[in-house]
Design an enzyme around this catalytic site. Sequence first.
Site, PDB file in Angstrom:
ATOM      1  N   TYR A 240       0.791  -1.226   0.000  1.00  0.00           N
ATOM      2  CA  TYR A 240       0.000   0.000   0.000  1.00  0.00           C
ATOM      3  C   TYR A 240       0.828   1.284   0.000  1.00  0.00           C
ATOM      4  CZ  TYR A 240      -4.626  -1.934   1.387  1.00  0.00           C
ATOM      5  OH  TYR A 240      -5.838  -2.556   1.437  1.00  0.00           O
ATOM      6  N   SER A 271      -2.895  -5.461  -7.167  1.00  0.00           N
ATOM      7  CA  SER A 271      -2.680  -4.392  -6.178  1.00  0.00           C
ATOM      8  C   SER A 271      -3.217  -4.868  -4.844  1.00  0.00           C
ATOM      9  CB  SER A 271      -3.439  -3.141  -6.596  1.00  0.00           C
ATOM     10  OG  SER A 271      -4.828  -3.311  -6.357  1.00  0.00           O
ATOM     11  N   ASP A 272      -2.852  -4.207  -3.759  1.00  0.00           N
ATOM     12  CA  ASP A 272      -3.580  -4.464  -2.524  1.00  0.00           C
ATOM     13  C   ASP A 272      -4.959  -3.809  -2.673  1.00  0.00           C
ATOM     14  OD1 ASP A 272      -4.420  -5.167   0.013  1.00  0.00           O
ATOM     15  OD2 ASP A 272      -2.514  -4.679   0.963  1.00  0.00           O
ATOM     16  N   ALA A 273      -5.862  -4.125  -1.745  1.00  0.00           N
ATOM     17  CA  ALA A 273      -7.253  -3.691  -1.881  1.00  0.00           C
ATOM     18  C   ALA A 273      -7.353  -2.168  -2.024  1.00  0.00           C
ATOM     19  CB  ALA A 273      -8.051  -4.153  -0.670  1.00  0.00           C
ATOM     20  N   ALA A 275      -5.835  -0.198  -3.709  1.00  0.00           N
ATOM     21  CA  ALA A 275      -4.571   0.553  -3.771  1.00  0.00           C
ATOM     22  C   ALA A 275      -4.459   1.399  -5.038  1.00  0.00           C
ATOM     23  CB  ALA A 275      -3.378  -0.387  -3.655  1.00  0.00           C
TER      24      ALA A 275
END
Length: 745
Positions: A240, A271-273, A275
């Site tokens: 993130y 990606s991270d959530a 992001a």
Amino acid sequence: MNNYQNHTKSASSKVKKEIAERVNVLLAKMSLEEKVAQLAQISGADFVPGPDAEEVLRKTGAGSLLWLNDTKRFNELQKIAIDESPSGIPVLFALDVIHGYRTIFPVPLAMASSWDPEVAVKSQAIAAKEARAAGIHWTFGPMIDIARDARWGRIVEGAGEDPYLGSAMAAAQVRGFQGEDISDPERVVACAKHFAGYGAAEGGRDYDEVFLSETELRNTYLPPFKAAVEAGVGTFMSAYMDLNHVPASASRWLLREVLREEWGFEGFVVSDAMAVGNLVVQGHARDNRDAAQRALVAGMNMDMAANAYTENLADLVNDGTLSMDLIDEMVRPILTIKAQMGLFENPYVDEGLLDEVVSRPEHKQTSRWAAQRSMVLLRNEDNLLPLSDKLKHVAVIGPVADSMAATEGSWMVFGHKPAAVTVLQGIKDKLSGAKVTFAPGPAIRRDFPSFFEEMFPESKIPEQTPAEIKAAFTEAVATAKDAELIIMVLGENADMAGEAASRGSLDLPGKQEELLKAVCALGKPVVLVLLNGRPLSINWASENVPAILEAWEPGTEGGHAVADILFGDVNPGGKLPVCFPRNGNHAPMYYGHTLSHQPEGHPQYSSRYWDSPTTPLYPFGYGLSYASFEFSNLTLSAAQIAAGKSLTVTAEVKNTSKVAGDEVVQLYIHQKWGTDSRPIRELKGFERVTLQPGESKTVRFELGEKELTYWSTNAGKWIQDTAAFDVWVGSDSQATLHAEFEVVA
Ligand code: NOJ
């Protein structure tokens, strides 16, 4: 040899070629919208609003769906994607299966404490089997961020502070999740996260920015990720936070130069959530459209739940800002993974499979074994442990003693209800003829609630009034008073470590230390069992409680494993994968730092604090056993080697006690001078051995180019210096058995 070795297994070039052709055929048929849909991971949960999954699947299909844990629903949605979307491409169902799906294993920090990669291989293989039987194809693990600051809550999800141990555990977890080949229908695709540097969040505050030099990144934070690539990991997740002022999720350097160009990674990056959308919040992108463009160009294949790709990429191609070639380049590895894992042939899950799979006895047995191997004996004055099973009356005291949630620990699978054997239960099962009394004492809670508490209100721990706290305290002391021996079970709740669970202090939360002191004042024998997700600064306990077992968050069979160790059915052999600081203010703390010009112990001007020692309470690699061991005969095959060549280190370890036990033989080196200053010690090999009473074993390690090369600031590249090296072999990072050698030109 006992240096960590990575095993690469990739599909044969013929299979690779066939899959590449198949993907090209698919791509040629797909519309731009369908391609963009493959780059999206959509939310299957109500708590993150997103487009209607059915509608999206029908119209365009989707790359993946996350935050859904419903076998029947997986099949329904998959059927829509296959039968109704234009290209009929199946969806990847993804979920965080971090340390078990239904059978929960010790948290990853605990697995690393086993110093036995097989613990991770076997645990994650079962996690994969159960998850796959539930219809999950892809897990967001392993989490392999090096963490040197115990305040950071996510330290629980990784393997601790060391790049060498971290790399071994990273590779082992990938092997466990994926098996030899990702086409194995009993496995899941793994995801190495969070790329990269997330563990060095400033001040240990989750999500905060990170400043790491390239040298620090390459020598310390990146090696586990490289090990994951070498182990064949299918996917990566970006971190993130800002890394050196650039969001990791839009870092071309990380996602393209390091990951693909240098390491040759061929899978895909998610990606991270949210992001990609966060690039706007982080002050990097003007708006969602700009964010989508920046992330894609940087090398981000899949947008997790931000919908920035689905809302913007087609426009960006249509107006000529982005090329179709770039879109194809990003879609290709996603379709490739789907093809490699056999998803086109086997898109559905047998809805009756899960119950049978989770009921296999080896799942619980393996969880218990993993927990036994993960626990670390921190103190055992006058051999108070192991306890006698003839005890008649034992009191079990503490807020986590009977907490299933604290026993299973951080990162529960969505919708999972904790169902662990607690420590109280484990002790009752062991002492079936004796009286086992219990009092929790005052409850422990976070000062600021966790967002998981809002998502899962049933996990909420109610606040107690001052009168209730006092009553619980009094009851606990009274319960302890009547017993012959007291087992205190203290530590942290599951929501006190993990994501968004950073702390400023490393003390036992709440009234626990006060209660411990009051119980110890009774003058009876006291054993302390810790259930926690990070090192704790248990200074008082370390001097006043005769026996301390660090059990971490041990999983489904945790209580049985604790009892197995306390009563001597199992001899503990785990070792700390992190230093225990004396104080949260001492973080970050790690053994492998460089030497100051006036190190601690210098007669004048010592560079350290004047109000407390800066040595750790317990050092990296530390852990006791009911047996005792002696190290001797440290031998090097050569006193000098040429750069690029290797030498063999051997040492003998002997069990000098009357009981069988495990010792982890650890090899450390120190380069004495060179192009850069090097850490005072670096782990370069380890092996956990079991020795019968009186038995000796010679352990061998290899030291060569791989172990002696580092990324140099001064040279700006990987180098191997000609220099002298110290070598130590022993039972922890303070080992004293020493030898030297020199690398010459
Ligand atoms: C956010 C976390 O940082 C990450 O580790 C996790 O995999 C995703 N959410 C998905 O749940």
